[in-house]
Scaffold this motif. Structure first.
Motif, PDB file in Angstrom:
ATOM      1  N   ILE A  28       0.845  -1.188   0.000  1.00 45.09           N
ATOM      2  CA  ILE A  28       0.000   0.000   0.000  1.00 45.09           C
ATOM      3  C   ILE A  28       0.885   1.245   0.000  1.00 45.09           C
ATOM      4  CG2 ILE A  28      -1.953  -1.120   1.143  1.00 45.09           C
ATOM      5  CD1 ILE A  28      -1.123   0.340   3.739  1.00 45.09           C
ATOM      6  N   SER A  29       0.396   2.267  -0.684  1.00 43.52           N
ATOM      7  CA  SER A  29       1.047   3.578  -0.695  1.00 43.52           C
ATOM      8  C   SER A  29      -0.008   4.586  -0.284  1.00 43.52           C
ATOM      9  CB  SER A  29       1.561   3.917  -2.090  1.00 43.52           C
ATOM     10  OG  SER A  29       2.520   2.972  -2.509  1.00 43.52           O
ATOM     11  N   GLY A  64       3.580  -4.967   7.944  1.00 49.10           N
ATOM     12  CA  GLY A  64       4.208  -4.298   6.811  1.00 49.10           C
ATOM     13  C   GLY A  64       5.457  -3.540   7.202  1.00 49.10           C
ATOM     14  N   THR A  65       6.366  -3.431   6.243  1.00 50.60           N
ATOM     15  CA  THR A  65       7.609  -2.691   6.462  1.00 50.60           C
ATOM     16  C   THR A  65       7.742  -1.587   5.410  1.00 50.60           C
ATOM     17  OG1 THR A  65       9.957  -2.961   6.928  1.00 50.60           O
ATOM     18  CG2 THR A  65       9.095  -4.198   5.085  1.00 50.60           C
ATOM     19  N   ILE A  66       8.427  -0.520   5.768  1.00 51.21           N
ATOM     20  CA  ILE A  66       8.575   0.625   4.869  1.00 51.21           C
ATOM     21  C   ILE A  66       9.430   0.238   3.661  1.00 51.21           C
ATOM     22  CG2 ILE A  66       9.543   2.945   4.612  1.00 51.21           C
ATOM     23  CD1 ILE A  66       8.865   3.445   7.568  1.00 51.21           C
ATOM     24  N   GLN A  67       8.896   0.531   2.466  1.00 48.24           N
ATOM     25  CA  GLN A  67       9.623   0.339   1.218  1.00 48.24           C
ATOM     26  C   GLN A  67      10.099   1.686   0.668  1.00 48.24           C
ATOM     27  OE1 GLN A  67      10.162  -2.920  -0.242  1.00 48.24           O
ATOM     28  NE2 GLN A  67       9.611  -3.200   1.890  1.00 48.24           N
ATOM     29  N   GLU A  68       9.254   2.703   0.793  1.00 50.72           N
ATOM     30  CA  GLU A  68       9.573   4.056   0.344  1.00 50.72           C
ATOM     31  C   GLU A  68       8.992   5.041   1.343  1.00 50.72           C
ATOM     32  OE1 GLU A  68       8.444   4.948  -3.705  1.00 50.72           O
ATOM     33  OE2 GLU A  68       8.852   2.882  -4.309  1.00 50.72           O
ATOM     34  N   THR A  88       5.158   4.045   1.509  1.00 54.21           N
ATOM     35  CA  THR A  88       4.804   2.779   0.872  1.00 54.21           C
ATOM     36  C   THR A  88       5.223   1.660   1.811  1.00 54.21           C
ATOM     37  OG1 THR A  88       5.084   3.664  -1.361  1.00 54.21           O
ATOM     38  CG2 THR A  88       5.164   1.264  -1.119  1.00 54.21           C
ATOM     39  N   LEU A  89       4.274   0.788   2.122  1.00 53.62           N
ATOM     40  CA  LEU A  89       4.503  -0.351   3.007  1.00 53.62           C
ATOM     41  C   LEU A  89       4.246  -1.640   2.251  1.00 53.62           C
ATOM     42  CD1 LEU A  89       2.513   0.896   6.121  1.00 53.62           C
ATOM     43  CD2 LEU A  89       4.952   1.137   5.704  1.00 53.62           C
ATOM     44  N   LYS A  90       5.092  -2.638   2.471  1.00 60.19           N
ATOM     45  CA  LYS A  90       4.892  -3.945   1.832  1.00 60.19           C
ATOM     46  C   LYS A  90       4.771  -5.012   2.913  1.00 60.19           C
ATOM     47  CE  LYS A  90       6.646  -7.030  -1.688  1.00 60.19           C
ATOM     48  NZ  LYS A  90       7.753  -7.318  -2.615  1.00 60.19           N
ATOM     49  N   GLU A  91       3.862  -5.928   2.681  1.00 56.74           N
ATOM     50  CA  GLU A  91       3.621  -7.043   3.611  1.00 56.74           C
ATOM     51  C   GLU A  91       4.867  -7.896   3.744  1.00 56.74           C
ATOM     52  OE1 GLU A  91       0.482 -10.759   4.082  1.00 56.74           O
ATOM     53  OE2 GLU A  91       0.407  -9.520   2.285  1.00 56.74           O
TER      54      GLU A  91
END
Length: 93
Positions: A28-29, A64-68, A88-91
């Motif tokens: 998700i962003s 989720g962890t921060i991607q951007e 932006t978070l990714k599972e």
């Protein structure tokens, strides 16, 4: 339309939301505003890097962890300032 994200125990009002699946994982962003009054609490939260994410309006819950991460302003210590944050978070497993 999604208007709120919860990271751990913190609810954040958002202005933009995007969701997709990448290699079977949710990403998700979203965009939100942070005032100088809320800056310390949000900065402390984001430094954790990984969160329990809840998007009630989408019936979505994941780790989720921060991607951007980006912000329109770097000095929110000055009273009356408002910064736009993009996250932006990714599972993760």
């Amino acid at each position: 339309m999604v208007t709120e994200i919860q990271l751990n125990d913190t609810k954040i009002n958002i202005t933009r939301y995007d969701e997709k699946k990448i290699e079977g994982k949710t990403q998700i962003s979203f965009t939100f505003y942070v005032s100088s009054e809320d800056y310390h609490d949000i900065a402390t939260l984001l430094y954790k890097g990984t969160f329990d994410v809840i998007v009630l309006e989408r019936h979505l819950k994941f780790r989720g962890t921060i991607q951007e991460y980006s912000t329109s302003i770097t000095n929110l210590y000055e009273k009356g300032q408002i910064g736009e944050y993009k996250l932006t978070l990714k599972e993760v497993e």
